[in-house]
Design a protein around this motif. Structure first.
Motif, PDB file in Angstrom:
ATOM      1  N   CYS A 245       0.846  -1.197   0.000  1.00  0.00           N
ATOM      2  CA  CYS A 245       0.000   0.000   0.000  1.00  0.00           C
ATOM      3  C   CYS A 245       0.879   1.245   0.000  1.00  0.00           C
ATOM      4  N   ALA A 246       1.190   1.747  -1.182  1.00  0.00           N
ATOM      5  CA  ALA A 246       2.028   2.941  -1.291  1.00  0.00           C
ATOM      6  C   ALA A 246       1.542   3.799  -2.452  1.00  0.00           C
ATOM      7  N   MET A 247       1.460   5.093  -2.212  1.00  0.00           N
ATOM      8  CA  MET A 247       1.035   6.032  -3.254  1.00  0.00           C
ATOM      9  C   MET A 247       2.219   6.908  -3.641  1.00  0.00           C
ATOM     10  N   TYR A 248       2.374   7.117  -4.951  1.00  0.00           N
ATOM     11  CA  TYR A 248       3.500   7.886  -5.469  1.00  0.00           C
ATOM     12  C   TYR A 248       3.005   9.047  -6.328  1.00  0.00           C
ATOM     13  N   ARG A 249       3.795  10.103  -6.355  1.00  0.00           N
ATOM     14  CA  ARG A 249       3.512  11.214  -7.260  1.00  0.00           C
ATOM     15  C   ARG A 249       4.032  10.835  -8.647  1.00  0.00           C
ATOM     16  N   ARG A 250       3.142  10.850  -9.615  1.00  0.00           N
ATOM     17  CA  ARG A 250       3.508  10.349 -10.942  1.00  0.00           C
ATOM     18  C   ARG A 250       4.630  11.175 -11.575  1.00  0.00           C
ATOM     19  N   SER A 251       4.598  12.486 -11.384  1.00  0.00           N
ATOM     20  CA  SER A 251       5.642  13.330 -11.976  1.00  0.00           C
ATOM     21  C   SER A 251       7.015  12.973 -11.414  1.00  0.00           C
ATOM     22  N   ALA A 252       7.045  12.575 -10.133  1.00  0.00           N
ATOM     23  CA  ALA A 252       8.313  12.154  -9.531  1.00  0.00           C
ATOM     24  C   ALA A 252       8.738  10.800 -10.088  1.00  0.00           C
ATOM     25  N   LEU A 253       7.770   9.904 -10.248  1.00  0.00           N
ATOM     26  CA  LEU A 253       8.083   8.579 -10.783  1.00  0.00           C
ATOM     27  C   LEU A 253       8.687   8.660 -12.179  1.00  0.00           C
ATOM     28  N   THR A 254       8.106   9.495 -13.021  1.00  0.00           N
ATOM     29  CA  THR A 254       8.592   9.568 -14.399  1.00  0.00           C
ATOM     30  C   THR A 254      10.037  10.062 -14.454  1.00  0.00           C
ATOM     31  N   MET A 255      10.430  10.877 -13.475  1.00  0.00           N
ATOM     32  CA  MET A 255      11.821  11.339 -13.403  1.00  0.00           C
ATOM     33  C   MET A 255      12.769  10.200 -13.041  1.00  0.00           C
ATOM     34  N   LEU A 256      12.249   9.216 -12.309  1.00  0.00           N
ATOM     35  CA  LEU A 256      13.108   8.202 -11.702  1.00  0.00           C
ATOM     36  C   LEU A 256      13.038   6.842 -12.392  1.00  0.00           C
ATOM     37  N   LEU A 257      12.139   6.685 -13.352  1.00  0.00           N
ATOM     38  CA  LEU A 257      11.908   5.359 -13.925  1.00  0.00           C
ATOM     39  C   LEU A 257      13.156   4.752 -14.559  1.00  0.00           C
ATOM     40  N   ASP A 258      13.931   5.563 -15.251  1.00  0.00           N
ATOM     41  CA  ASP A 258      15.131   5.015 -15.899  1.00  0.00           C
ATOM     42  C   ASP A 258      16.114   4.475 -14.862  1.00  0.00           C
ATOM     43  N   GLN A 259      16.303   5.219 -13.766  1.00  0.00           N
ATOM     44  CA  GLN A 259      17.188   4.743 -12.694  1.00  0.00           C
ATOM     45  C   GLN A 259      16.618   3.493 -12.038  1.00  0.00           C
ATOM     46  N   TYR A 260      15.313   3.506 -11.830  1.00  0.00           N
ATOM     47  CA  TYR A 260      14.643   2.378 -11.183  1.00  0.00           C
ATOM     48  C   TYR A 260      14.780   1.110 -12.023  1.00  0.00           C
ATOM     49  N   GLU A 261      14.614   1.265 -13.323  1.00  0.00           N
ATOM     50  CA  GLU A 261      14.666   0.112 -14.223  1.00  0.00           C
ATOM     51  C   GLU A 261      16.089  -0.404 -14.397  1.00  0.00           C
ATOM     52  N   ALA A 262      17.058   0.482 -14.263  1.00  0.00           N
ATOM     53  CA  ALA A 262      18.440   0.124 -14.601  1.00  0.00           C
ATOM     54  C   ALA A 262      19.239  -0.397 -13.413  1.00  0.00           C
ATOM     55  N   GLN A 263      18.590  -0.671 -12.286  1.00  0.00           N
ATOM     56  CA  GLN A 263      19.345  -1.159 -11.131  1.00  0.00           C
ATOM     57  C   GLN A 263      19.848  -2.582 -11.372  1.00  0.00           C
ATOM     58  N   PHE A 264      21.133  -2.765 -11.111  1.00  0.00           N
ATOM     59  CA  PHE A 264      21.745  -4.084 -11.250  1.00  0.00           C
ATOM     60  C   PHE A 264      22.286  -4.536  -9.898  1.00  0.00           C
ATOM     61  N   PHE A 265      22.347  -5.851  -9.720  1.00  0.00           N
ATOM     62  CA  PHE A 265      22.934  -6.427  -8.512  1.00  0.00           C
ATOM     63  C   PHE A 265      23.759  -7.636  -8.924  1.00  0.00           C
ATOM     64  N   ARG A 266      25.057  -7.569  -8.640  1.00  0.00           N
ATOM     65  CA  ARG A 266      25.993  -8.619  -9.038  1.00  0.00           C
ATOM     66  C   ARG A 266      25.961  -8.872 -10.545  1.00  0.00           C
ATOM     67  N   GLY A 267      25.877  -7.783 -11.292  1.00  0.00           N
ATOM     68  CA  GLY A 267      25.946  -7.875 -12.742  1.00  0.00           C
ATOM     69  C   GLY A 267      24.665  -8.263 -13.440  1.00  0.00           C
ATOM     70  N   LYS A 268      23.571  -8.440 -12.683  1.00  0.00           N
ATOM     71  CA  LYS A 268      22.296  -8.829 -13.279  1.00  0.00           C
ATOM     72  C   LYS A 268      21.216  -7.822 -12.882  1.00  0.00           C
ATOM     73  N   PRO A 269      20.194  -7.657 -13.734  1.00  0.00           N
ATOM     74  CA  PRO A 269      19.085  -6.767 -13.351  1.00  0.00           C
ATOM     75  C   PRO A 269      18.480  -7.207 -12.020  1.00  0.00           C
ATOM     76  N   SER A 270      18.294  -6.262 -11.124  1.00  0.00           N
ATOM     77  CA  SER A 270      17.783  -6.593  -9.791  1.00  0.00           C
ATOM     78  C   SER A 270      16.332  -7.052  -9.870  1.00  0.00           C
ATOM     79  N   ASP A 271      16.019  -8.122  -9.139  1.00  0.00           N
ATOM     80  CA  ASP A 271      14.650  -8.633  -9.122  1.00  0.00           C
ATOM     81  C   ASP A 271      14.103  -8.715  -7.696  1.00  0.00           C
ATOM     82  N   PHE A 272      14.642  -7.892  -6.801  1.00  0.00           N
ATOM     83  CA  PHE A 272      14.120  -7.843  -5.434  1.00  0.00           C
ATOM     84  C   PHE A 272      14.362  -6.443  -4.868  1.00  0.00           C
ATOM     85  N   GLY A 273      13.671  -6.142  -3.775  1.00  0.00           N
ATOM     86  CA  GLY A 273      13.886  -4.871  -3.089  1.00  0.00           C
ATOM     87  C   GLY A 273      13.358  -3.656  -3.827  1.00  0.00           C
ATOM     88  N   GLU A 274      12.301  -3.845  -4.622  1.00  0.00           N
ATOM     89  CA  GLU A 274      11.786  -2.730  -5.420  1.00  0.00           C
ATOM     90  C   GLU A 274      11.290  -1.572  -4.551  1.00  0.00           C
TER      91      GLU A 274
END
Length: 277
Positions: A107-136
């Motif tokens: 249950c979390a609400m986000y400001r869409r304008s803030a999300l759109t600024m951050l989506l590229d960083q959010y999508e590009a997170q890697f962990f140990r050389g692989k795209p992260s699939d936890f801790g979103e």
């Protein structure tokens, strides 16, 4: 069909993060509400979160989580109390400084304008050389804080979510969350000096606390094995600290059941700490 609703069908199961991103990019409102599939919202949750989000400085806000299956097993009862403590002690304290460190996914609400600024960083997170699939949830919250937005907690926005009813899935969940906490702590480290000093102490405490408990437990075990003597002082100290915490929670929540949360301590010492190590 309801014209207010639209469904996005992805070609395959791409995971939570990419599904979130697809939905956000297809959205058009000012605010985005993230709800897990096993979560039931109280009727007024959206209204209360929207009221909190009226302040444009707030990038995200979360509600209070409870276990919808609380009465299923002894473990679900403990987890329900664990959620209460996490929300009404940890998140509530952080919210006083406008910096909740993890807006939980159910249950979390986000400001869409803030999300759109951050989506590229959010999508590009890697962990140990692989795209992260936890801790979103934690990662997205940290990105919000780094971008200069406040993150808040709304205690009367109640969301009931299904929690693990047996130890095996619970331990897997806790291991996944621990990995996320430790990983994103390093991401947030440079951010902390810009926030209130309490938050630095809070983050240090969250990471050092389990370490100190593990060291104390190992020292007690070594004493037992080497000297053959029972480490009374270590045991009594841990028991006393546990009872103080549970008593304070029982007093604040006005529910005696929180005294029973003391049963979580042996789970923490004998199962969670070895697993996380």
């Amino acid at each position: 069909s309801d014209p207010r609703l639209s469904f996005i069908l992805l070609a395959s199961n791409v995971g939570k993060r990419k599904a979130q991103i697809a939905a956000i990019r297809s959205s058009s409102g000012d605010l985005v509400l993230n709800v897990d599939s096993d979560t039931i919202l109280a009727a007024d949750v959206v209204t209360k979160l929207v009221l909190k989000m009226h302040d444009p400085a707030i990038g995200a806000a979360m509600g209070q989580l409870i276990a919808s299956n609380r009465n299923q097993t002894w473990l679900t009862r403990l987890i329900d109390m664990e959620y209460w403590l996490a929300c009404n002690e940890e998140r509530a304290a952080q919210a006083r400084f406008g910096a909740v460190m993890c807006c939980c996914g159910p249950c979390a609400m986000y400001r869409r304008s803030a999300l759109t600024m951050l989506l590229d960083q959010y999508e590009a997170q890697f962990f140990r050389g692989k795209p992260s699939d936890f801790g979103e949830d934690r990662h997205l919250t940290i990105l919000m804080l780094k971008a200069g937005f406040r993150t808040e907690y709304v205690p009367d926005a109640i969301a009931a979510t299904v929690v693990p009813h047996s130890l095996r899935p619970y331990l897997r969940q806790q291991l996944r969350w621990a990995r996320s906490t430790f990983r994103d702590t390093f991401l947030a480290w440079r951010l902390l000096p810009e926030l209130d000093g309490y938050l630095t102490l809070d983050v240090i405490g969250q990471n050092l606390g389990p370490l100190l408990l593990a060291i104390s437990s190992l020292a007690a075990l070594a004493q037992l094995l080497i000297d053959g003597s029972i480490p009374w002082w270590t045991g009594l100290t841990i028991a006393a600290m546990t009872m103080v915490r549970c008593s304070v929670a029982a007093l604040r929540a006005r529910e005696l059941r929180f005294i029973g949360f003391s049963l979580h301590t042996p789970i923490n010492i004998f199962l969670l700490l070895p697993l996380k190590a």
